[in-house]
Design an enzyme around this catalytic site. Structure first.
Site, PDB file in Angstrom:
ATOM      1  N   HIS A 243     -10.289 -16.396  29.697  1.00  0.00           N
ATOM      2  CA  HIS A 243     -10.754 -17.123  28.523  1.00  0.00           C
ATOM      3  C   HIS A 243      -9.595 -17.803  27.767  1.00  0.00           C
ATOM      4  CE1 HIS A 243     -14.748 -15.364  28.920  1.00  0.00           C
ATOM      5  NE2 HIS A 243     -14.279 -14.145  28.803  1.00  0.00           N
TER       6      HIS A 243
HETATM    7  O1  RIB Z   1     -15.315 -14.638  24.458  1.00  0.00           O
HETATM    8  C1  RIB Z   1     -13.961 -14.508  24.818  1.00  0.00           C
HETATM    9  C2  RIB Z   1     -13.094 -14.446  23.606  1.00  0.00           C
HETATM   10  O2  RIB Z   1     -13.418 -13.279  22.858  1.00  0.00           O
HETATM   11  C3  RIB Z   1     -11.602 -14.313  23.941  1.00  0.00           C
HETATM   12  O3  RIB Z   1     -10.845 -14.953  22.943  1.00  0.00           O
HETATM   13  C4  RIB Z   1     -11.364 -12.839  23.916  1.00  0.00           C
HETATM   14  O4  RIB Z   1     -10.013 -12.520  23.523  1.00  0.00           O
HETATM   15  C5  RIB Z   1     -12.306 -12.395  22.847  1.00  0.00           C
HETATM   16  O5  RIB Z   1     -11.640 -12.536  21.624  1.00  0.00           O
END
Ligand code: RIB
Ligand code: CA
Length: 314
Positions: A243
């Site tokens: 992500h």
């Molecule tokens: O949905 C993914 C996000 O949520 C990323 O930034 C992970 O670190 C969590 O914060």
């Protein structure tokens, strides 16, 4: 030529830690002016400590860390420690950092930096809830026009949610902050689950990291192995999506991604769909472009970039 002036606002967080290690590996491309932290995956004290530990690991102790807000603007806090471990850094060993965060707060530092640097100079990479940025915009509306661009990880359209059926965590964790940013008029690139679910740390890709002999690459391998286990146990079951690293990868290699102009609105009322990102590609006078939305990613190319960056720590 110095790199892109950048502030990284984050909630480390396993994937935030990987993103920080990638960003700090390329000082000639990314001039990381500061790391600001926010409560999100774990509490604010832990995200600030974790950012300090990651900058030590990256060998970049000169990059200041500023701790930010410890709760969302309106809603009750919602953590994600079930995905990131109690410490927030998976099963990496943690300790008190040699140097902690600065005494100034993240919101004040954002405002001060944006007011003191030339207009259009500073890019903001946001990999957690948008609480700090929204608070800075609310406190000092003049900074919006001074921000070069905001590149954030958040939201979902095609992919549905990952913390509720219809919301991605970063937006769900502070939907009111996301709405302030979405309405601000800032140049916004939003890399949501629609692209991050295409960039996954599959076993063959994680095996490539084993060929990189550095403490930083080993730490990333350990972090991704932790995420692989949690994804298998309580997630969607596939390999862990990269992500937050997608934000850094877009900044360094935007051609790895395809974006589409969209009108972005955030659900801030419904208990069922709180934090849903309404991403509308059918623009009109009544629905002007307010963001660029990530729709495609070259996952193999992205992982080549990950290995190249981590290889610089050798
Ligand atoms: O949905 C993914 C996000 O949520 C990323 O930034 C992970 O670190 C969590 O914060
Ligand atoms: Ca994050």
């Amino acid at each position: 030529m110095p790199g892109l002036p950048l502030i990284i606002d984050c909630d480390p967080g396993v994937d935030d830690a990987v993103a920080l290690l990638l960003a700090l590996a390329a000082p000639e491309a990314l001039d990381v002016l500061a790391i600001t932290t926010v409560a999100g995956n774990v509490g604010g004290a832990l995200t600030a400590r974790n950012a300090c530990l990651v900058r030590e690991l990256a060998g970049r102790p000169e990059v200041p860390v500023f701790a930010g807000l410890d709760r969302p603007l309106v809603r009750a806090p919602v953590a994600a420690d079930h995905f990131h471990g109690e410490s927030g850094l998976g099963d990496l060993p943690v300790r008190a950092p040699a140097r902690g965060p600065e005494t100034a707060g993240a919101v004040d530092h954002l405002v001060q930096t944006l007011r003191s640097r030339p207009a259009g100079d500073v890019t903001l990479a946001v990999t957690g809830p948008m609480t700090n940025l929204a608070a800075a915009m609310r406190e000092a509306p003049d900074i919006v026009a001074r921000i070069r661009q905001v590149v954030a990880m958040g939201g979902a359209r095609r992919e549905g949610g990952n913390i509720t059926a219809s919301a991605e965590y970063n937006i769900h964790a502070d939907p009111h902050a996301a709405e302030i940013v979405a309405r601000s008029g800032v140049d916004l690139v939003l890399l949501g689950l629609d692209v991050t679910h295409q960039v996954t740390a599959t076993p063959p890709r994680r095996a490539r990291l084993k060929g990189l002999d550095s403490p930083q690459a080993r730490a990333v391998g350990q972090l991704l192995a932790f995420s692989a286990r949690t994804e298998a146990e309580i997630g969607l079951g596939g390999p862990p999506p990269m992500h937050d690293p997608c934000v850094v990868l877009w900044l360094l290699a935007p051609d790895l991604f395809r974006l589409r102009p969209c009108h972005l609105a955030i659900e801030t009322e419904s208990p069922l769909t709180l934090g849903h990102t309404a991403v509308e590609f059918r623009l009109s006078a009544g629905r002007p472009q307010t963001a660029l939305w990530g729709v495609e990613a070259d996952a193999d190319g992205a992982f080549d970039q990950v290995c190249d960056l981590l290889g610089r720590y050798g």
